[in-house]
Every structure is written in structure tokens, then in C-alpha cells.
Design a protein around this motif. Structure first.
Motif, mmCIF file in Angstrom:
data_model
loop_
_atom_site.group_PDB
_atom_site.id
_atom_site.type_symbol
_atom_site.label_atom_id
_atom_site.label_comp_id
_atom_site.label_asym_id
_atom_site.label_seq_id
_atom_site.Cartn_x
_atom_site.Cartn_y
_atom_site.Cartn_z
ATOM 1 N N HIS A 1 -41.292 32.153 20.055
ATOM 2 C CA HIS A 1 -40.658 30.848 19.855
ATOM 3 C C HIS A 1 -39.978 30.734 18.493
ATOM 4 O O HIS A 1 -39.515 29.663 18.123
ATOM 5 C CB HIS A 1 -41.676 29.725 20.031
ATOM 6 C CG HIS A 1 -42.239 29.680 21.410
ATOM 7 N ND1 HIS A 1 -41.479 29.329 22.502
ATOM 8 C CD2 HIS A 1 -43.474 29.987 21.874
ATOM 9 C CE1 HIS A 1 -42.227 29.417 23.590
ATOM 10 N NE2 HIS A 1 -43.434 29.809 23.241
ATOM 11 N N ILE A 2 -39.918 31.851 17.788
ATOM 12 C CA ILE A 2 -39.283 31.809 16.466
ATOM 13 C C ILE A 2 -38.058 32.716 16.495
ATOM 14 O O ILE A 2 -37.003 32.325 16.974
ATOM 15 C CB ILE A 2 -40.294 32.202 15.362
ATOM 16 C CG1 ILE A 2 -41.570 31.343 15.476
ATOM 17 C CG2 ILE A 2 -39.682 32.049 13.982
ATOM 18 C CD1 ILE A 2 -42.729 31.844 14.667
ATOM 19 N N LEU A 3 -38.198 33.935 16.003
ATOM 20 C CA LEU A 3 -37.055 34.842 15.886
ATOM 21 C C LEU A 3 -36.483 35.226 17.248
ATOM 22 O O LEU A 3 -35.257 35.264 17.426
ATOM 23 C CB LEU A 3 -37.445 36.095 15.094
ATOM 24 C CG LEU A 3 -36.320 37.086 14.801
ATOM 25 C CD1 LEU A 3 -35.188 36.428 14.028
ATOM 26 C CD2 LEU A 3 -36.868 38.276 14.024
ATOM 27 N N ASN B 1 -36.415 33.560 20.130
ATOM 28 C CA ASN B 1 -35.641 32.451 20.674
ATOM 29 C C ASN B 1 -34.328 32.261 19.919
ATOM 30 O O ASN B 1 -33.266 32.106 20.512
ATOM 31 C CB ASN B 1 -36.482 31.173 20.633
ATOM 32 C CG ASN B 1 -35.786 30.010 21.288
ATOM 33 O OD1 ASN B 1 -35.165 30.132 22.333
ATOM 34 N ND2 ASN B 1 -35.875 28.858 20.655
ATOM 35 N N GLN B 2 -34.400 32.295 18.592
ATOM 36 C CA GLN B 2 -33.212 32.072 17.766
ATOM 37 C C GLN B 2 -32.182 33.185 17.964
ATOM 38 O O GLN B 2 -30.982 32.930 18.063
ATOM 39 C CB GLN B 2 -33.624 31.980 16.292
ATOM 40 C CG GLN B 2 -32.541 31.454 15.396
ATOM 41 C CD GLN B 2 -32.193 30.005 15.654
ATOM 42 O OE1 GLN B 2 -32.998 29.226 16.152
ATOM 43 N NE2 GLN B 2 -30.980 29.633 15.321
ATOM 44 N N ARG C 1 -30.493 32.838 21.389
ATOM 45 C CA ARG C 1 -29.543 31.711 21.395
ATOM 46 C C ARG C 1 -28.262 32.071 20.651
ATOM 47 O O ARG C 1 -27.164 31.753 21.100
ATOM 48 C CB ARG C 1 -30.192 30.464 20.797
ATOM 49 C CG ARG C 1 -31.292 29.890 21.692
ATOM 50 C CD ARG C 1 -32.097 28.806 20.981
ATOM 51 N NE ARG C 1 -31.278 27.709 20.519
ATOM 52 C CZ ARG C 1 -31.037 26.601 21.212
ATOM 53 N NH1 ARG C 1 -31.561 26.453 22.411
ATOM 54 N NH2 ARG C 1 -30.291 25.641 20.719
ATOM 55 N N ALA C 2 -28.408 32.746 19.519
ATOM 56 C CA ALA C 2 -27.227 33.126 18.736
ATOM 57 C C ALA C 2 -26.372 34.131 19.508
ATOM 58 O O ALA C 2 -25.149 33.979 19.596
ATOM 59 C CB ALA C 2 -27.650 33.726 17.389
ATOM 60 N N SER D 1 -21.687 32.522 15.263
ATOM 61 C CA SER D 1 -22.865 32.937 16.028
ATOM 62 C C SER D 1 -23.059 34.447 15.959
ATOM 63 O O SER D 1 -24.191 34.939 15.939
ATOM 64 C CB SER D 1 -22.737 32.492 17.482
ATOM 65 O OG SER D 1 -22.769 31.087 17.559
ATOM 66 N N GLU E 1 -24.668 35.092 12.702
ATOM 67 C CA GLU E 1 -26.076 34.687 12.807
ATOM 68 C C GLU E 1 -26.883 35.769 13.529
ATOM 69 O O GLU E 1 -27.993 36.113 13.109
ATOM 70 C CB GLU E 1 -26.169 33.357 13.556
ATOM 71 C CG GLU E 1 -27.566 32.797 13.632
ATOM 72 C CD GLU E 1 -27.634 31.467 14.361
ATOM 73 O OE1 GLU E 1 -28.761 30.990 14.563
ATOM 74 O OE2 GLU E 1 -26.582 30.904 14.734
ATOM 75 N N THR E 2 -26.318 36.321 14.583
ATOM 76 C CA THR E 2 -26.977 37.411 15.315
ATOM 77 C C THR E 2 -27.216 38.594 14.387
ATOM 78 O O THR E 2 -28.307 39.180 14.375
ATOM 79 C CB THR E 2 -26.122 37.837 16.532
ATOM 80 O OG1 THR E 2 -25.939 36.705 17.385
ATOM 81 C CG2 THR E 2 -26.775 38.957 17.304
ATOM 82 N N GLN F 1 -30.077 37.915 11.955
ATOM 83 C CA GLN F 1 -31.389 37.951 12.598
ATOM 84 C C GLN F 1 -31.797 39.375 12.972
ATOM 85 O O GLN F 1 -32.980 39.714 12.930
ATOM 86 C CB GLN F 1 -31.390 37.007 13.789
ATOM 87 C CG GLN F 1 -31.301 35.569 13.313
ATOM 88 C CD GLN F 1 -30.852 34.600 14.359
ATOM 89 O OE1 GLN F 1 -30.617 34.939 15.504
ATOM 90 N NE2 GLN F 1 -30.705 33.355 13.951
#
Length: 121
Positions: free
Chosen positions: A35-37, A39-40, A43-44, A74, A77-78, A81
Motif C-alpha cells: 500500500h506504499i511504494l 501502489n504509488q 499508479r505512476a 508521471s 515519478e516512475t 520510484q
């Protein structure tokens, strides 16, 4: 008029492949990252081809450029991450390098597409 013009774009297909790659990559992340990295990152990555498609579905070139800029953000952002995932040893250096190469190519293509549309404005 072609309602699904975005499907003709190589950048869209490469962005979609990046998303599929990310879906495979996050399978190896620890459960506590679900539910942290995880999920993020999903989404990105998913946002990149989605915004390309949405932008190409717009009638104004100004709006198309706006959505390509969102896709580019995005994409960055990807990349960020994935860097974090590598630093946390969730992915290997080889996995990271492969995706970094893909992201560089997608970024180059997004920039080129943006410039092409900009010249029409």
C-alpha cells in the motif's frame, strides 16, 4: 476521424509495455510495501499511457500538450520510484538499468511528440 489515434503512436505502446513491466516488477516487492511504494509505482506507471491516450483524444493541441506534460511528469515519478526500489534492494541493478533505458526512450519520444504538436499551434 480515428477515435483511437493514440494506438498508432509508438510512444503509447512503449509506455504501455513499461506499465506491464512495472506490474511484473512489483510482484517481488515485500508485502509491507503493497500500500506504499507498490501502489504509488503502479499508479505512476499506469498514468503514462493513460495520459497519452487522453491527450490524443482531445481536440485542441494545447490540451494535447498539457496531457503529454502530465504523462512526462508521471514518467519521471516512475523513474524516481524505481530508483528508490533499487536502493531498497527490491529490484536488481540490471532490472533498474533496463527500465531506465526504456524510460529514457519514452521521454525522448514524448518530447518529440510534444514538439511536433507544438509546431502546429
Amino acid at each position: 476521424m480515428d477515435d483511437f489515434y493514440y494506438r498508432k503512436l509508438k510512444v503509447y505502446h512503449q509506455a504501455k509495455q513499461l506499465t506491464n513491466d512495472v506490474y511484473e516488477i512489483v510482484k517481488q516487492f515485500p508485502l509491507e510495501e503493497k500500500h506504499i511504494l507498490t501502489n504509488q509505482l503502479l499508479r505512476a506507471a499506469l498514468s503514462v499511457p493513460s495520459n497519452i491516450a487522453e491527450g490524443m483524444g482531445r481536440f485542441s493541441n494545447k490540451e494535447r500538450i498539457h496531457f503529454l506534460e502530465i504523462a512526462f511528469g508521471s514518467l519521471m515519478e516512475t523513474m524516481c520510484q524505481l530508483e528508490i526500489a533499487e536502493a531498497r534492494n527490491y529490484i536488481t541493478s540490471n532490472q533498474f538499468s533496463l527500465q531506465e533505458t526504456n524510460i529514457r526512450e519514452i521521454a525522448r519520444m514524448l518530447y518529440g511528440l510534444r514538439k511536433t504538436i507544438e509546431e502546429k499551434v
